[in-house]
Design an enzyme around this catalytic site. Structure first.
Site, PDB file in Angstrom:
ATOM      1  N   GLU A 281       1.719   7.743   4.794  1.00 17.76           N
ATOM      2  CA  GLU A 281       1.379   6.421   4.239  1.00 17.76           C
ATOM      3  C   GLU A 281       2.608   5.557   4.456  1.00 17.76           C
ATOM      4  OE1 GLU A 281      -1.495   5.756   3.316  1.00 17.76           O
ATOM      5  OE2 GLU A 281      -2.397   7.662   2.753  1.00 17.76           O
TER       6      GLU A 281
ATOM      7  N   GLU B   5      -5.569   9.081   1.075  1.00 20.07           N
ATOM      8  CA  GLU B   5      -5.305   9.595  -0.271  1.00 20.07           C
ATOM      9  C   GLU B   5      -6.316   9.001  -1.230  1.00 20.07           C
ATOM     10  OE1 GLU B   5      -1.033   8.652  -0.740  1.00 20.07           O
ATOM     11  OE2 GLU B   5      -0.763  10.799  -0.444  1.00 20.07           O
TER      12      GLU B   5
ATOM     13  N   GLU C 147       8.219  -6.245   7.367  1.00 18.54           N
ATOM     14  CA  GLU C 147       7.764  -6.005   5.991  1.00 18.54           C
ATOM     15  C   GLU C 147       8.836  -6.530   5.031  1.00 18.54           C
ATOM     16  OE1 GLU C 147       7.191  -1.856   4.875  1.00 18.54           O
ATOM     17  OE2 GLU C 147       5.589  -2.457   3.514  1.00 18.54           O
TER      18      GLU C 147
ATOM     19  N   TRP D 214      10.058   5.295  -4.456  1.00 15.78           N
ATOM     20  CA  TRP D 214      10.488   4.781  -5.757  1.00 15.78           C
ATOM     21  C   TRP D 214       9.596   3.647  -6.258  1.00 15.78           C
ATOM     22  CZ3 TRP D 214      11.193  -0.282  -4.872  1.00 15.78           C
ATOM     23  CH2 TRP D 214      11.611  -0.682  -3.598  1.00 15.78           C
ATOM     24  N   ASN D 215       8.721   3.083  -5.408  1.00 16.77           N
ATOM     25  CA  ASN D 215       7.996   1.890  -5.883  1.00 16.77           C
ATOM     26  C   ASN D 215       6.855   2.234  -6.844  1.00 16.77           C
ATOM     27  OD1 ASN D 215       6.479   2.935  -3.770  1.00 16.77           O
ATOM     28  ND2 ASN D 215       5.823   0.945  -3.010  1.00 16.77           N
TER      29      ASN D 215
ATOM     30  N   CYS E  42       3.489  -1.558  -0.462  1.00 12.74           N
ATOM     31  CA  CYS E  42       3.216  -1.622   0.982  1.00 12.74           C
ATOM     32  C   CYS E  42       1.880  -2.295   1.270  1.00 12.74           C
ATOM     33  CB  CYS E  42       3.316  -0.246   1.612  1.00 12.74           C
ATOM     34  SG  CYS E  42       2.345   0.965   0.785  1.00 12.74           S
TER      35      CYS E  42
ATOM     36  N   LYS F 110       9.617  16.169  -3.550  1.00 18.37           N
ATOM     37  CA  LYS F 110      10.979  15.615  -3.491  1.00 18.37           C
ATOM     38  C   LYS F 110      10.851  14.124  -3.824  1.00 18.37           C
ATOM     39  CE  LYS F 110      15.227  14.555  -2.481  1.00 18.37           C
ATOM     40  NZ  LYS F 110      15.132  13.242  -3.182  1.00 18.37           N
ATOM     41  N   PRO F 111      11.154  13.759  -5.088  1.00 21.25           N
ATOM     42  CA  PRO F 111      11.052  12.335  -5.444  1.00 21.25           C
ATOM     43  C   PRO F 111      12.243  11.546  -4.903  1.00 21.25           C
ATOM     44  CG  PRO F 111      11.819  13.611  -7.334  1.00 21.25           C
ATOM     45  CD  PRO F 111      11.620  14.593  -6.209  1.00 21.25           C
TER      46      PRO F 111
END
Ligand code: SIN
Length: 487
Positions: free
Chosen positions: A257, A465, A388, A158-159, A291, A182-183
């Site tokens: 990731e 990526e 984190e 979602w970020n 992240c 799949k969001p």
């Protein structure tokens, strides 16, 4: 004005697979809320296991024709999609801000980079070269070619709910794969808007699907499926580890990731103005919900006092509010629970000996807003320096010398991004060599773009990526040994 009308582009509230807009076969729906207001902005289908299986089967059928196209033909579809994303930039940015909360200026920037990934990989697909390797024996040829891995899936966060989709979909499609996305349940509307534009671009049925609903149920269908040959995930290390376990049963290819605990190291000899600008941008982009954002800020003793003072002053001037209000620099966090987490992190840090230098007030339980906060007197053993944070809390740690700070920076299971500020070229090379991270920003924090390989080491994951490395994640290598070629 209700919350849905705050976007000039209407929200697509159905899932997309098998070339059609679909509801759940049992009619179930999931509500989606705005982080800024806490109010519902719409619903999306809560697809069933059987719906997901139908989507996978449609992607399998679509793969046959899509993979048979030339790279140039696939590039033409992707370039049309790219142009449409740019044409719809403003409407897409508004949807992003509405469902994710980030300031509109940041949402526009995310749409731009989302489009850039599509254009980059449209072009990169045409450069998927193989090899002819000098043979060890007479009368033989050793030939290497690359082939799409097949049906793939992406589980996106979602970020950055737009760019994390195109960063996966564009290389997959350019390589000749089909993909199911799949969001996150929290941000499905931007994914569905991108799927609408892919459909308008003429991308054939089943090539790109967006399936909505419960991650717990749908992801298991994807990971268990022998038809799905690759999974790409962006999210937490904890969830990544679970997905790796789930994919073991079908030995899927994976790109992970995962989480980070990024150090930013500011040496005495740094150019202080750019270091301060860099830190502000790095720490507070997307409210610290990235992240790669600074999780630990190491400042060398000689400049610590002056740097801290200047930083606290800058943080105090940040403008917080709903992402669509003019001049806002920090929007809400993704939900009220995230803001409560921030309050807990600060309370724990204070309990362990940290000092609040800015922000850090206790949180109203219904609000997703949390003030940008600076913590002083932080030591490496505190929870705030080990976990984190994923929010607007900036822990400052003071260090004496290079060897000490390298050891502290590497003392974490994570290895995604790291940053150093110094004017000493030899030190820049030495320290960046010693940092156990997939990415190092040297006097620069804007490290993420379409031409560069984004990814981590250690428990921050594997795979890359963006860049030419990004398309390899969707290609299998085939070696042909041709014999009997002697005259
Ligand atoms: C993230 O995944 O949190 C960062 C994404 C980016 O900077 O591209």
């Amino acid at each position: 004005m209700d919350d849905t009308s705050r976007s000039t582009r209407s929200l697509q509230m159905q899932a997309h697979f098998a070339g059609e807009w679909q509801s759940s076969s049992d009619g179930a729906e999931v509500p989606v809320t705005s982080p800024a207001t806490g109010r519902q902005i719409g619903t999306v289908p809560k697809l069933t296991r059987d719906d997901a299986l139908r989507a996978i089967d449609a992607a399998r059928r679509a793969f046959v024709n899509w993979s048979a196209l030339t790279a140039a033909q696939r590039a033409a579809y992707l370039k049309r999609w790219h142009a449409l994303i740019l044409r719809e930039r403003e409407g897409l940015a508004q949807i992003l801000t509405l469902e994710q909360g980030k300031p509109l200026a940041e949402a526009r920037a995310e749409i731009d980079i989302s489009a850039a990934y599509v254009e980059w990989f449209a072009e990169e697909g045409r450069r998927v070269y193989g090899d002819v390797i000098p043979s060890p024996a007479m009368g033989r040829q050793t030939i290497v070619t690359k082939h799409p891995v097949g049906v793939t899936c992406a589980i996106t966060p979602w970020n950055f709910p737009a760019s994390m989709i195109t960063r996966k979909v564009a290389p997959a499609l350019a390589a000749g794969c089909t993909m199911l996305v799949k969001p996150s349940e929290r941000t499905p509307f931007i994914a569905l808007a991108l799927a609408e534009l892919a459909e308008e671009a003429g991308i054939p049925a089943g090539v790109l699907s967006v399936i909505t609903g419960s991650s717990r149920e749908l992801v298991k269908v994807l990971t268990d499926s022998p038809t799905v040959r690759k999974l790409s995930f962006t999210g937490s290390t904890e969830v990544g580890k679970e997905l790796i376990r789930q994919c073991a049963g079908t030995v899927k290819r994976m790109s992970m990731e995962l989480g980070g605990n990024a150090p930013i190291i500011i040496f005495d000899d740094a150019d202080i103005g750019p270091a301060l600008d860099g830190l502000m941008a790095l720490k507070f982009r997307n409210g610290g919900q990235t992240c790669v954002c600074a999780n630990r800020i190491f400042v060398q003793q000689g400049i610590a006092e002056a740097f801290t003072q200047a930083f606290v002053e800058r943080v105090g001037g940040l403008k917080i509010g709903a992402g669509d209000a003019p001049g806002i620099q920090i929007g809400p966090l993704i939900n009220a629970a995230a803001a409560q987490d921030m309050a807990r992190i600060v309370a724990r840090a204070v309990e362990q000996g940290a000092t609040v230098l800015a922000g850090g007030i206790a949180n109203d339980t219904d609000s997703a807003f949390y003030p940008p906060t600076v913590l002083g007197d932080v030591t490496p053993d505190m929870d705030v320096a080990r976990d984190e944070i994923f929010g607007p809390i900036a822990p400052l740690l003071v260090f004496d010398d290079e060897a000490e700070v390298i050891a502290m920076a590497n003392d974490t299971p994570y290895g995604l991004a790291s940053y150093i500020y110094t004017r000493d070229l030899a030190r820049a090379w030495r320290v960046s060599d010693a940092l156990e991270y997939g990415m190092v920003g040297i006097n620069e924090v804007a490290i993420s773009n379409e031409v560069a390989p984004f990814g981590g080491v250690k428990e921050s994951g594997f795979g890359r990526e963006g860049s030419r490395y990004g398309i390899d994640e969707y290609l299998d290598v085939k070696y042909r040994c041709m014999g009997g070629l002697s005259a």
